[in-house]
Design a protein around this motif. Sequence first.
Motif, short mmCIF file in Angstrom:
data_model
loop_
_atom_site.label_atom_id
_atom_site.label_comp_id
_atom_site.label_asym_id
_atom_site.label_seq_id
_atom_site.Cartn_x
_atom_site.Cartn_y
_atom_site.Cartn_z
N LEU A 291 0.83 -1.20 0.00
CA LEU A 291 0.00 0.00 0.00
C LEU A 291 0.86 1.26 0.00
CD1 LEU A 291 -2.79 -0.98 2.58
CD2 LEU A 291 -2.97 -0.96 0.08
N ARG A 292 1.94 1.24 0.74
CA ARG A 292 2.80 2.43 0.86
C ARG A 292 3.63 2.68 -0.39
NH1 ARG A 292 4.94 0.69 6.88
NH2 ARG A 292 3.10 1.37 8.07
N GLU A 293 4.02 1.62 -1.10
CA GLU A 293 4.98 1.78 -2.19
C GLU A 293 4.37 1.63 -3.57
OE1 GLU A 293 8.60 -0.38 -1.62
OE2 GLU A 293 8.68 0.05 0.53
N ALA A 294 3.10 1.26 -3.67
CA ALA A 294 2.44 1.19 -4.98
C ALA A 294 2.37 2.59 -5.58
CB ALA A 294 1.05 0.60 -4.83
N ASP A 295 2.35 2.66 -6.90
CA ASP A 295 2.24 3.95 -7.57
C ASP A 295 0.84 4.53 -7.42
OD1 ASP A 295 4.88 4.38 -9.19
OD2 ASP A 295 4.39 2.26 -9.37
N ALA A 296 -0.16 3.68 -7.31
CA ALA A 296 -1.53 4.15 -7.07
C ALA A 296 -2.29 3.06 -6.34
CB ALA A 296 -2.23 4.51 -8.38
N VAL A 297 -3.13 3.47 -5.40
CA VAL A 297 -4.03 2.57 -4.69
C VAL A 297 -5.45 3.01 -5.04
CG1 VAL A 297 -4.83 1.72 -2.46
CG2 VAL A 297 -2.40 2.18 -2.82
N ALA B 263 -2.42 0.98 6.46
CA ALA B 263 -1.08 1.46 6.15
C ALA B 263 -0.47 2.32 7.25
CB ALA B 263 -1.12 2.28 4.86
N ALA B 264 -1.26 2.70 8.25
CA ALA B 264 -0.78 3.58 9.32
C ALA B 264 0.51 3.04 9.96
CB ALA B 264 -1.88 3.72 10.38
N PRO B 265 1.42 3.95 10.38
CA PRO B 265 1.23 5.40 10.50
C PRO B 265 1.47 6.19 9.23
CG PRO B 265 3.36 4.81 11.37
CD PRO B 265 2.70 3.52 11.00
N THR B 266 1.86 5.54 8.14
CA THR B 266 2.03 6.26 6.88
C THR B 266 0.68 6.78 6.40
OG1 THR B 266 3.90 4.88 6.25
CG2 THR B 266 2.76 6.02 4.48
N VAL B 267 0.67 8.02 5.96
CA VAL B 267 -0.54 8.60 5.37
C VAL B 267 -0.44 8.46 3.86
CG1 VAL B 267 -1.95 10.67 5.10
CG2 VAL B 267 -0.79 10.21 7.28
N LEU B 268 -1.35 7.71 3.26
CA LEU B 268 -1.28 7.46 1.83
C LEU B 268 -1.75 8.68 1.05
CD1 LEU B 268 -2.80 3.85 1.66
CD2 LEU B 268 -0.39 4.51 1.83
N THR B 269 -0.92 9.14 0.12
CA THR B 269 -1.34 10.18 -0.82
C THR B 269 -1.37 9.65 -2.24
OG1 THR B 269 0.94 10.96 -1.08
CG2 THR B 269 -0.43 12.03 0.61
#
Length: 403
Positions: A148-154, A169-175
């Motif tokens: 989830l963190r490293e995909a180009d798009a979710v 994916a926390a604590p990373t905030v997905l953008t």
Amino acid sequence: MKVLHVVTLHTPDHAFGGPTRVAFNLSKVQRAHGDDARVMALGDGFPDGELPSHVEGVPVHLFQARHLLPMFEVSGITSAALLRTARRMMRGADLVHVHLMRDLVTLPAALLALATRTPLVVQTHGMIDPTEKKVAQLTDVLGVRKVLREADAVLHLTEMERIDVNAVAAPTVLTNTVRLVNGVRPQERKPAREPGRPPTVLYLARIQERKRPEDFIAAMPHVLARHPDARFVLAGPDTGALAGTLALARKLGVTDSLDHVGPLEHDEVLAAGREADVYVLPAIEEPFPVSVLEAMSVGTPVVITRTCGQGPDVSGAARAGSSTAASARTRPTPARSPTRSWSCWSRRPRSRRARPHGSSSTTSSPSRPSPPPSGRPTRTWSAGGGDTQPVLPSRDFRAICQR
């Protein structure tokens, strides 16, 4: 552009439902617009073990399912041959689109895409959400969060799904999240109902507890009280709840008004929708069921719960006093990307932007594709009920590949 879709399972009775249907629908549209889209999955239940090479005109790479961990059902099936072939094919692909769940097929495939530095889009179909199950939590630690963190798009279907994948994916905030709702191709509308024909009510989905087919049966006496000649059609593969559903029909004494037709092929699904006067899906918290879109696409009214992904659209249409149909996205034919070999033996290294590492970061690892520049129209895909949502155009997928 070479696009490899990876989904867990394909069976003759379409028992895996939505994710596989979406993979084929997207592949057909992509191929119609000049891309070389293919689907890779496990195959199971085919007569004599003969796995097809094409499904609905889409090239498929199917591998016999091995039930490695039967207690986990579909999450416990895999194929070493599939994963070996996936790694080879990814080296020749422009984009890998993984229909992700916590399993032994799509999760390893997504990790392979990261390892081969192939542009990766993941679509979770409502299957990745916070859980108290220890095995699922371990799976998240071992791989799901990284993907989830490293995909180009979710890709997410609803705002709730976006919140859920961020929680995992926390604590990373997905953008890198992008809303892409399910859609279907435009279909010929059904003719007007023949006068005097008994009304037909259709349930067409997997017959499993979470879809609540017994609620469909429980409603039959109430409808029959006002429409004694009504017919009820129960269609879809049995995934565990058929016996109890039919037992309830016998208990309520409504079996004479019920037609159980089993699983249907895609063209039969559309035909059943045209024959029905109303489509009913009692399931709750369904992210964005394709069966609802297919019914709407031929002009059949639908009855769904408020927690269904299309709930706001259907409610809005009902308030407006009109029935709506799902329409498919249209877009101009994109320019062809340079041809890549689909050889499963391709070993070419791929250049790609560096992926960040470190799961403790509080910012998202990759950024989402840039929005279309001013003046360029954003294509939309209607979810029904007039609420159009922006989708990620093909050229923006190409922008991912060029990073």
